[in-house]
Design a protein around this motif. Sequence first.
Motif, PDB file in Angstrom:
ATOM      1  N   CYS A  69       0.968  -1.149  -0.095  1.00 25.85           N
ATOM      2  CA  CYS A  69       0.065  -0.198  -0.019  1.00 25.85           C
ATOM      3  C   CYS A  69       0.945   1.242  -0.089  1.00 25.85           C
ATOM      4  CB  CYS A  69      -0.964  -0.074   1.192  1.00 25.85           C
ATOM      5  SG  CYS A  69      -2.441  -1.151   1.086  1.00 25.85           S
ATOM      6  N   THR A  70       1.906   1.454   0.695  1.00 26.35           N
ATOM      7  CA  THR A  70       2.834   2.623   0.907  1.00 26.35           C
ATOM      8  C   THR A  70       3.495   2.575  -0.497  1.00 26.35           C
ATOM      9  OG1 THR A  70       3.162   1.960   3.046  1.00 26.35           O
ATOM     10  CG2 THR A  70       4.978   3.119   1.918  1.00 26.35           C
ATOM     11  N   GLU A  71       3.994   1.274  -1.237  1.00 28.90           N
ATOM     12  CA  GLU A  71       4.564   1.759  -2.453  1.00 28.90           C
ATOM     13  C   GLU A  71       3.628   2.200  -3.607  1.00 28.90           C
ATOM     14  OE1 GLU A  71       7.800   1.692  -3.000  1.00 28.90           O
ATOM     15  OE2 GLU A  71       7.915   1.312  -0.856  1.00 28.90           O
ATOM     16  N   CYS A  72       2.321   1.644  -3.372  1.00 29.11           N
ATOM     17  CA  CYS A  72       1.485   1.957  -4.481  1.00 29.11           C
ATOM     18  C   CYS A  72       1.039   3.406  -4.333  1.00 29.11           C
ATOM     19  CB  CYS A  72       0.206   1.314  -4.104  1.00 29.11           C
ATOM     20  SG  CYS A  72      -1.355   1.483  -5.478  1.00 29.11           S
ATOM     21  N   ALA A  73       0.912   4.009  -2.802  1.00 31.89           N
ATOM     22  CA  ALA A  73       0.514   5.355  -2.676  1.00 31.89           C
ATOM     23  C   ALA A  73       1.686   6.191  -3.177  1.00 31.89           C
ATOM     24  CB  ALA A  73       0.316   5.528  -1.180  1.00 31.89           C
ATOM     25  N   ARG A  74       2.795   5.945  -3.048  1.00 30.68           N
ATOM     26  CA  ARG A  74       3.997   6.844  -3.542  1.00 30.68           C
ATOM     27  C   ARG A  74       3.819   6.840  -5.207  1.00 30.68           C
ATOM     28  NH1 ARG A  74       8.609   3.915  -0.123  1.00 30.68           N
ATOM     29  NH2 ARG A  74       8.399   4.946   1.825  1.00 30.68           N
ATOM     30  N   ALA A  75       3.760   5.723  -5.657  1.00 27.89           N
ATOM     31  CA  ALA A  75       3.656   5.735  -7.291  1.00 27.89           C
ATOM     32  C   ALA A  75       2.404   6.388  -7.695  1.00 27.89           C
ATOM     33  CB  ALA A  75       3.657   4.293  -7.684  1.00 27.89           C
ATOM     34  N   CYS A  76       1.402   6.298  -6.992  1.00 32.47           N
ATOM     35  CA  CYS A  76       0.306   7.118  -7.691  1.00 32.47           C
ATOM     36  C   CYS A  76       0.237   8.340  -7.215  1.00 32.47           C
ATOM     37  CB  CYS A  76      -0.936   6.487  -6.752  1.00 32.47           C
ATOM     38  SG  CYS A  76      -1.402   4.769  -7.489  1.00 32.47           S
ATOM     39  N   ALA A  77       0.752   8.848  -6.179  1.00 33.84           N
ATOM     40  CA  ALA A  77       1.118  10.371  -5.846  1.00 33.84           C
ATOM     41  C   ALA A  77       1.969  10.844  -6.813  1.00 33.84           C
ATOM     42  CB  ALA A  77       1.491  10.462  -4.462  1.00 33.84           C
ATOM     43  N   LEU A  78       3.108  10.129  -7.134  1.00 31.22           N
ATOM     44  CA  LEU A  78       4.014  10.700  -7.988  1.00 31.22           C
ATOM     45  C   LEU A  78       3.550  10.785  -9.630  1.00 31.22           C
ATOM     46  CD1 LEU A  78       6.975  11.382  -8.953  1.00 31.22           C
ATOM     47  CD2 LEU A  78       7.338   8.856  -9.308  1.00 31.22           C
ATOM     48  N   ARG A  79       2.574   9.723 -10.026  1.00 24.51           N
ATOM     49  CA  ARG A  79       1.782   9.800 -11.281  1.00 24.51           C
ATOM     50  C   ARG A  79       1.021  10.969 -11.298  1.00 24.51           C
ATOM     51  NH1 ARG A  79       3.025   9.035 -16.215  1.00 24.51           N
ATOM     52  NH2 ARG A  79       1.099   9.164 -17.303  1.00 24.51           N
ATOM     53  N   ALA A  80       0.277  11.212 -10.109  1.00 25.73           N
ATOM     54  CA  ALA A  80      -0.512  12.153 -10.102  1.00 25.73           C
ATOM     55  C   ALA A  80      -0.109  13.703 -10.218  1.00 25.73           C
ATOM     56  CB  ALA A  80      -1.647  12.279  -8.702  1.00 25.73           C
ATOM     57  N   SER A  81       1.295  13.558  -9.557  1.00 26.19           N
ATOM     58  CA  SER A  81       1.782  15.128  -9.734  1.00 26.19           C
ATOM     59  C   SER A  81       2.471  15.358 -10.811  1.00 26.19           C
ATOM     60  CB  SER A  81       2.882  14.967  -8.619  1.00 26.19           C
ATOM     61  OG  SER A  81       4.000  14.240  -9.034  1.00 26.19           O
ATOM     62  N   CYS A  82       2.459  14.432 -11.635  1.00 20.24           N
ATOM     63  CA  CYS A  82       2.866  14.817 -13.022  1.00 20.24           C
ATOM     64  C   CYS A  82       1.882  15.233 -14.130  1.00 20.24           C
ATOM     65  CB  CYS A  82       3.594  13.273 -13.612  1.00 20.24           C
ATOM     66  SG  CYS A  82       5.104  12.778 -13.012  1.00 20.24           S
ATOM     67  N   MET A  83       0.647  14.919 -13.629  1.00 11.76           N
ATOM     68  CA  MET A  83      -0.418  15.441 -14.578  1.00 11.76           C
ATOM     69  C   MET A  83      -0.705  16.968 -14.187  1.00 11.76           C
ATOM     70  SD  MET A  83      -1.223  12.809 -16.371  1.00 11.76           S
ATOM     71  CE  MET A  83       0.406  12.461 -16.676  1.00 11.76           C
ATOM     72  N   ASP A  84      -1.020  17.520 -15.267  1.00 12.66           N
ATOM     73  CA  ASP A  84      -1.423  19.055 -15.078  1.00 12.66           C
ATOM     74  C   ASP A  84      -2.936  19.124 -14.714  1.00 12.66           C
ATOM     75  OD1 ASP A  84      -2.025  21.414 -15.642  1.00 12.66           O
ATOM     76  OD2 ASP A  84      -1.501  21.672 -17.696  1.00 12.66           O
ATOM     77  N   PRO A  85      -3.398  19.665 -13.394  1.00  8.68           N
ATOM     78  CA  PRO A  85      -4.680  19.970 -12.882  1.00  8.68           C
ATOM     79  C   PRO A  85      -5.632  20.563 -14.090  1.00  8.68           C
ATOM     80  CG  PRO A  85      -3.286  21.009 -11.531  1.00  8.68           C
ATOM     81  CD  PRO A  85      -2.472  20.304 -12.757  1.00  8.68           C
ATOM     82  N   ASP A  86      -5.144  21.317 -14.936  1.00  7.37           N
ATOM     83  CA  ASP A  86      -6.005  22.129 -15.988  1.00  7.37           C
ATOM     84  C   ASP A  86      -5.757  21.673 -17.082  1.00  7.37           C
ATOM     85  OD1 ASP A  86      -6.791  23.739 -13.772  1.00  7.37           O
ATOM     86  OD2 ASP A  86      -4.759  25.284 -14.138  1.00  7.37           O
ATOM     87  N   GLY A  87      -4.958  20.575 -17.317  1.00  4.80           N
ATOM     88  CA  GLY A  87      -4.855  19.606 -18.493  1.00  4.80           C
ATOM     89  C   GLY A  87      -5.971  18.950 -19.200  1.00  4.80           C
ATOM     90  N   SER A  88      -5.694  18.119 -20.167  1.00  6.43           N
ATOM     91  CA  SER A  88      -6.977  17.392 -20.852  1.00  6.43           C
ATOM     92  C   SER A  88      -7.648  16.794 -19.919  1.00  6.43           C
ATOM     93  CB  SER A  88      -6.382  16.544 -21.947  1.00  6.43           C
ATOM     94  OG  SER A  88      -5.558  15.342 -21.309  1.00  6.43           O
ATOM     95  N   LYS A  89      -8.876  16.211 -20.200  1.00  9.28           N
ATOM     96  CA  LYS A  89      -9.941  15.442 -19.483  1.00  9.28           C
ATOM     97  C   LYS A  89      -9.153  14.135 -18.973  1.00  9.28           C
ATOM     98  CE  LYS A  89     -14.280  16.981 -20.691  1.00  9.28           C
ATOM     99  NZ  LYS A  89     -15.688  16.799 -21.187  1.00  9.28           N
ATOM    100  N   GLU A  90      -8.175  13.554 -19.941  1.00  8.04           N
ATOM    101  CA  GLU A  90      -7.476  12.382 -19.697  1.00  8.04           C
ATOM    102  C   GLU A  90      -6.609  12.584 -18.350  1.00  8.04           C
ATOM    103  OE1 GLU A  90      -6.198  11.839 -23.638  1.00  8.04           O
ATOM    104  OE2 GLU A  90      -7.994  10.398 -24.396  1.00  8.04           O
ATOM    105  N   GLU A  91      -5.723  13.655 -18.649  1.00 10.22           N
ATOM    106  CA  GLU A  91      -4.829  13.828 -17.409  1.00 10.22           C
ATOM    107  C   GLU A  91      -5.731  14.206 -15.990  1.00 10.22           C
ATOM    108  OE1 GLU A  91      -2.638  17.343 -19.304  1.00 10.22           O
ATOM    109  OE2 GLU A  91      -1.022  16.039 -19.770  1.00 10.22           O
ATOM    110  N   GLN A  92      -6.587  14.859 -16.357  1.00  8.58           N
ATOM    111  CA  GLN A  92      -7.474  15.149 -15.089  1.00  8.58           C
ATOM    112  C   GLN A  92      -7.877  13.667 -14.282  1.00  8.58           C
ATOM    113  OE1 GLN A  92     -10.472  18.065 -16.100  1.00  8.58           O
ATOM    114  NE2 GLN A  92      -9.007  19.380 -16.529  1.00  8.58           N
ATOM    115  N   LEU A  93      -8.277  12.872 -15.617  1.00  9.74           N
ATOM    116  CA  LEU A  93      -8.883  11.623 -14.921  1.00  9.74           C
ATOM    117  C   LEU A  93      -7.498  10.680 -14.232  1.00  9.74           C
ATOM    118  CD1 LEU A  93     -10.623   9.233 -14.790  1.00  9.74           C
ATOM    119  CD2 LEU A  93      -9.996   8.337 -17.032  1.00  9.74           C
ATOM    120  N   ILE A  94      -6.639  10.849 -14.935  1.00 12.77           N
ATOM    121  CA  ILE A  94      -5.255   9.971 -14.262  1.00 12.77           C
ATOM    122  C   ILE A  94      -5.115  10.927 -12.978  1.00 12.77           C
ATOM    123  CG2 ILE A  94      -2.921   9.524 -14.530  1.00 12.77           C
ATOM    124  CD1 ILE A  94      -3.489   9.347 -17.471  1.00 12.77           C
ATOM    125  N   ARG A  95      -5.054  11.933 -12.951  1.00 10.04           N
ATOM    126  CA  ARG A  95      -4.580  12.737 -11.656  1.00 10.04           C
ATOM    127  C   ARG A  95      -5.447  12.486 -10.605  1.00 10.04           C
ATOM    128  NH1 ARG A  95      -4.755  17.333  -8.725  1.00 10.04           N
ATOM    129  NH2 ARG A  95      -2.713  18.320  -8.182  1.00 10.04           N
TER     130      ARG A  95
END
Length: 124
Positions: free
Chosen positions: A24-50
Amino acid sequence: MTTTTSQRELFRFLEARFACAQACTECARACALRASCMDPDGSKEEQLIRREGILCAEVCDATCRVLSEQLQQDEAGIRAQVEWCRTVCLESARVFEEYAGAENAVKACRECAQECADFVATLR
């Protein structure tokens, strides 16, 4: 023999609990990192991933906290939290696998989902 069996079951339970919390800790880190790479104002797809990354990180973090508590929660509560984590991880992996560069998050989510399933099996 009952004492040995009980000790083995307890060891298996604790080992599975630790492995699940670690995943869970490793997954949380990977997902948080992935979310931080996405632009919150980006495309709908980027927003979904974030959003998916943030949700998965939060659920994994909450699950890790539940698993680290000293038996302050009943088995049904623990089971529900771990099952929820497994479900969210599988959904996150499904969402992430559609996008290039998300391989680490997909792997972490799938491993976490498996560890959650393995841990729940110790509760039966």
